[in-house]
Design a protein around this motif. Sequence first.
Motif, PDB file in Angstrom:
ATOM      1  N   VAL A  56     -71.042 -35.993   6.833  1.00 55.64           N
ATOM      2  CA  VAL A  56     -70.163 -35.344   5.863  1.00 55.64           C
ATOM      3  C   VAL A  56     -69.301 -36.393   5.172  1.00 55.64           C
ATOM      4  O   VAL A  56     -68.672 -37.232   5.831  1.00 55.64           O
ATOM      5  CB  VAL A  56     -69.260 -34.299   6.553  1.00 55.64           C
ATOM      6  N   ALA A  57     -69.284 -36.337   3.828  1.00 52.00           N
ATOM      7  CA  ALA A  57     -68.472 -37.272   3.039  1.00 52.00           C
ATOM      8  C   ALA A  57     -67.673 -36.496   2.010  1.00 52.00           C
ATOM      9  O   ALA A  57     -68.131 -35.474   1.494  1.00 52.00           O
ATOM     10  CB  ALA A  57     -69.364 -38.303   2.345  1.00 52.00           C
ATOM     11  N   ASP A  99     -78.437 -41.852   5.980  1.00 50.03           N
ATOM     12  CA  ASP A  99     -77.774 -40.543   6.010  1.00 50.03           C
ATOM     13  C   ASP A  99     -76.343 -40.650   5.498  1.00 50.03           C
ATOM     14  O   ASP A  99     -75.858 -39.777   4.771  1.00 50.03           O
ATOM     15  CB  ASP A  99     -77.783 -39.985   7.430  1.00 50.03           C
ATOM     16  N   ARG A 100     -75.664 -41.711   5.882  1.00 47.81           N
ATOM     17  CA  ARG A 100     -74.271 -41.913   5.456  1.00 47.81           C
ATOM     18  C   ARG A 100     -74.194 -42.082   3.942  1.00 47.81           C
ATOM     19  O   ARG A 100     -73.358 -41.463   3.272  1.00 47.81           O
ATOM     20  CB  ARG A 100     -73.705 -43.144   6.161  1.00 47.81           C
ATOM     21  N   LEU A 101     -75.075 -42.915   3.385  1.00 53.38           N
ATOM     22  CA  LEU A 101     -75.071 -43.133   1.939  1.00 53.38           C
ATOM     23  C   LEU A 101     -75.483 -41.877   1.182  1.00 53.38           C
ATOM     24  O   LEU A 101     -74.967 -41.599   0.097  1.00 53.38           O
ATOM     25  CB  LEU A 101     -76.004 -44.291   1.586  1.00 53.38           C
ATOM     26  N   ASN A 111     -63.739 -42.709   1.489  1.00 58.13           N
ATOM     27  CA  ASN A 111     -64.923 -43.487   1.805  1.00 58.13           C
ATOM     28  C   ASN A 111     -65.448 -43.229   3.216  1.00 58.13           C
ATOM     29  O   ASN A 111     -66.538 -43.681   3.560  1.00 58.13           O
ATOM     30  CB  ASN A 111     -64.630 -44.987   1.652  1.00 58.13           C
ATOM     31  N   LYS A 112     -64.679 -42.543   4.031  1.00 59.93           N
ATOM     32  CA  LYS A 112     -65.099 -42.285   5.402  1.00 59.93           C
ATOM     33  C   LYS A 112     -66.189 -41.216   5.438  1.00 59.93           C
ATOM     34  O   LYS A 112     -66.181 -40.262   4.665  1.00 59.93           O
ATOM     35  CB  LYS A 112     -63.908 -41.835   6.248  1.00 59.93           C
ATOM     36  N   VAL A 113     -67.110 -41.391   6.364  1.00 53.80           N
ATOM     37  CA  VAL A 113     -68.175 -40.416   6.594  1.00 53.80           C
ATOM     38  C   VAL A 113     -68.116 -40.009   8.063  1.00 53.80           C
ATOM     39  O   VAL A 113     -68.157 -40.867   8.953  1.00 53.80           O
ATOM     40  CB  VAL A 113     -69.563 -40.990   6.261  1.00 53.80           C
ATOM     41  N   CYS A 114     -67.993 -38.719   8.308  1.00 57.57           N
ATOM     42  CA  CYS A 114     -67.939 -38.245   9.692  1.00 57.57           C
ATOM     43  C   CYS A 114     -69.248 -37.547  10.053  1.00 57.57           C
ATOM     44  O   CYS A 114     -69.969 -37.057   9.179  1.00 57.57           O
ATOM     45  CB  CYS A 114     -66.751 -37.306   9.901  1.00 57.57           C
ATOM     46  N   ARG A 115     -69.552 -37.519  11.311  1.00 60.94           N
ATOM     47  CA  ARG A 115     -70.773 -36.880  11.803  1.00 60.94           C
ATOM     48  C   ARG A 115     -70.383 -35.760  12.752  1.00 60.94           C
ATOM     49  O   ARG A 115     -69.584 -35.961  13.663  1.00 60.94           O
ATOM     50  CB  ARG A 115     -71.662 -37.894  12.501  1.00 60.94           C
ATOM     51  N   ILE A 116     -70.945 -34.575  12.519  1.00 57.06           N
ATOM     52  CA  ILE A 116     -70.668 -33.431  13.381  1.00 57.06           C
ATOM     53  C   ILE A 116     -71.977 -32.844  13.888  1.00 57.06           C
ATOM     54  O   ILE A 116     -73.034 -33.004  13.260  1.00 57.06           O
ATOM     55  CB  ILE A 116     -69.848 -32.343  12.652  1.00 57.06           C
ATOM     56  N   GLU A 117     -71.888 -32.176  15.002  1.00 59.31           N
ATOM     57  CA  GLU A 117     -73.067 -31.539  15.579  1.00 59.31           C
ATOM     58  C   GLU A 117     -73.509 -30.385  14.686  1.00 59.31           C
ATOM     59  O   GLU A 117     -72.687 -29.641  14.136  1.00 59.31           O
ATOM     60  CB  GLU A 117     -72.730 -31.014  16.976  1.00 59.31           C
ATOM     61  N   TYR A 118     -74.826 -30.249  14.549  1.00 54.21           N
ATOM     62  CA  TYR A 118     -75.349 -29.183  13.699  1.00 54.21           C
ATOM     63  C   TYR A 118     -75.597 -27.938  14.553  1.00 54.21           C
ATOM     64  O   TYR A 118     -76.708 -27.660  15.001  1.00 54.21           O
ATOM     65  CB  TYR A 118     -76.630 -29.629  13.015  1.00 54.21           C
ATOM     66  N   SER A 119     -74.530 -27.204  14.772  1.00 51.73           N
ATOM     67  CA  SER A 119     -74.612 -25.943  15.506  1.00 51.73           C
ATOM     68  C   SER A 119     -73.635 -24.973  14.860  1.00 51.73           C
ATOM     69  O   SER A 119     -72.716 -25.372  14.145  1.00 51.73           O
ATOM     70  CB  SER A 119     -74.255 -26.147  16.980  1.00 51.73           C
ATOM     71  N   GLY A 120     -73.830 -23.681  15.130  1.00 48.37           N
ATOM     72  CA  GLY A 120     -72.971 -22.680  14.515  1.00 48.37           C
ATOM     73  C   GLY A 120     -71.510 -22.854  14.869  1.00 48.37           C
ATOM     74  O   GLY A 120     -70.630 -22.782  14.007  1.00 48.37           O
ATOM     75  N   GLY A 156     -69.882 -33.770   0.253  1.00 45.27           N
ATOM     76  CA  GLY A 156     -71.325 -33.958   0.315  1.00 45.27           C
ATOM     77  C   GLY A 156     -71.792 -33.941   1.758  1.00 45.27           C
ATOM     78  O   GLY A 156     -71.167 -34.563   2.617  1.00 45.27           O
ATOM     79  N   VAL A 157     -72.894 -33.231   2.018  1.00 47.99           N
ATOM     80  CA  VAL A 157     -73.399 -33.101   3.388  1.00 47.99           C
ATOM     81  C   VAL A 157     -74.872 -33.486   3.409  1.00 47.99           C
ATOM     82  O   VAL A 157     -75.681 -32.949   2.632  1.00 47.99           O
ATOM     83  CB  VAL A 157     -73.236 -31.663   3.913  1.00 47.99           C
ATOM     84  N   ASP A 158     -75.205 -34.421   4.276  1.00 44.40           N
ATOM     85  CA  ASP A 158     -76.607 -34.761   4.520  1.00 44.40           C
ATOM     86  C   ASP A 158     -77.023 -34.088   5.819  1.00 44.40           C
ATOM     87  O   ASP A 158     -76.402 -34.288   6.868  1.00 44.40           O
ATOM     88  CB  ASP A 158     -76.797 -36.275   4.617  1.00 44.40           C
ATOM     89  N   VAL A 159     -78.086 -33.299   5.755  1.00 44.76           N
ATOM     90  CA  VAL A 159     -78.505 -32.470   6.884  1.00 44.76           C
ATOM     91  C   VAL A 159     -79.669 -33.115   7.615  1.00 44.76           C
ATOM     92  O   VAL A 159     -80.635 -33.568   7.006  1.00 44.76           O
ATOM     93  CB  VAL A 159     -78.918 -31.068   6.396  1.00 44.76           C
ATOM     94  N   SER A 160     -79.574 -33.176   8.935  1.00 44.95           N
ATOM     95  CA  SER A 160     -80.701 -33.542   9.781  1.00 44.95           C
ATOM     96  C   SER A 160     -80.811 -32.496  10.881  1.00 44.95           C
ATOM     97  O   SER A 160     -79.992 -31.570  10.945  1.00 44.95           O
ATOM     98  CB  SER A 160     -80.527 -34.948  10.370  1.00 44.95           C
ATOM     99  N   LYS A 161     -81.772 -32.648  11.751  1.00 43.06           N
ATOM    100  CA  LYS A 161     -82.044 -31.614  12.742  1.00 43.06           C
ATOM    101  C   LYS A 161     -80.901 -31.414  13.718  1.00 43.06           C
ATOM    102  O   LYS A 161     -80.572 -30.277  14.091  1.00 43.06           O
ATOM    103  CB  LYS A 161     -83.330 -31.957  13.501  1.00 43.06           C
ATOM    104  N   ASP A 162     -80.257 -32.494  14.138  1.00 47.26           N
ATOM    105  CA  ASP A 162     -79.263 -32.408  15.214  1.00 47.26           C
ATOM    106  C   ASP A 162     -77.818 -32.583  14.759  1.00 47.26           C
ATOM    107  O   ASP A 162     -76.909 -32.237  15.494  1.00 47.26           O
ATOM    108  CB  ASP A 162     -79.571 -33.450  16.286  1.00 47.26           C
TER     109      ASP A 162
END
Length: 318
Positions: free
Chosen positions: A18-19, A94-96, A24-33, A8-14
């Motif tokens: 990702v879950a 965003d995580r949830l 149960n872990k949620v990671c955050r990655i930069e939104y770039s190509g 599952g991916v929650d999208v924001s501008k920057d």
Amino acid sequence: MKSSMFVGVDVSKDWLDVARCDDNKVCRIEYSGAALRQWLSSLPLGCHIGVESTGTLHRLLVRCALRAGHRVYVLNALDLSHYARSLGRRAKTDRLDAQLIARYLAKEQDQLHPYVEPTVQQAQLNELLSRRHKVVVAQGTLRQSFAGMSAQPRASRRVLRALDELIHEIDARIAELIASDPLQQVTARQLRTVVGFGPLLSATLTHELTRRAYRSADAFIAHTGYDPRPRDSGQKCGRRYLSKRGPAELRRLLFTAAMSASKTQLWKPFYQRHRERGLSTTQALVILARKLARIAYSLVKHGTEFNPELIKTACARP
């Protein structure tokens, strides 16, 4: 070998949250190509990736995931909201949201349709039809707003004329795109034979019916949002309401076509028959709009043109 991993991916501008359904872990990655391609390459081939429809923000993720060989599901935001309520969720972050999407995808994947990337021509046609609707709405709002003025500004008339020119230019571009594709060109010509169909509705239906593969006419009606939604319980038979799912502009165009068709010699008996049953004007027009949508689906499926004699025979029945 295809993976059974649900992401599952929650999208924001920057960034993206990702879950995984099994973690149960949620990671955050930069939104770039570059960051997207690096993350997608670390996943097993053929993962199921769910993302909420966000207008335009999710498009880069969807495009990169499809090209990386994964299966993507673009999910309805309202469905996810109702799903969260059914789970008794008391917070929204965003995580949830990423965890919710992963869980929803894992539980309901069998009932969902994977996203199919449109061709360049289909994407352009979809954008033009969408923008045309916005221009028409803006034009109507301005015209209604200035209509009550005793001294209408001359600039307002220039703006309205400019919007008319913009609509004509968009219509011309839509016609060019339809003509550039042999299948859509034939489909549009078949649909124009239906009494009540104009160029815009024919182009819109051509786009909708060639963009996706529908299992049946009922499936296409459900896509238009003209399918009745029952509310029954035990011996109670509740009132039916339209689901109104799917593109609102398509429903509007079909309803407008039904209004026009109901005044023609061909469709007037069909319309009057439902009015005589005690249905309201709107209800009878919705039934006619649904009938027109079914005819459009049948013409495209069987590759035929409209035969008014079949309608006359059906309307003549008691």
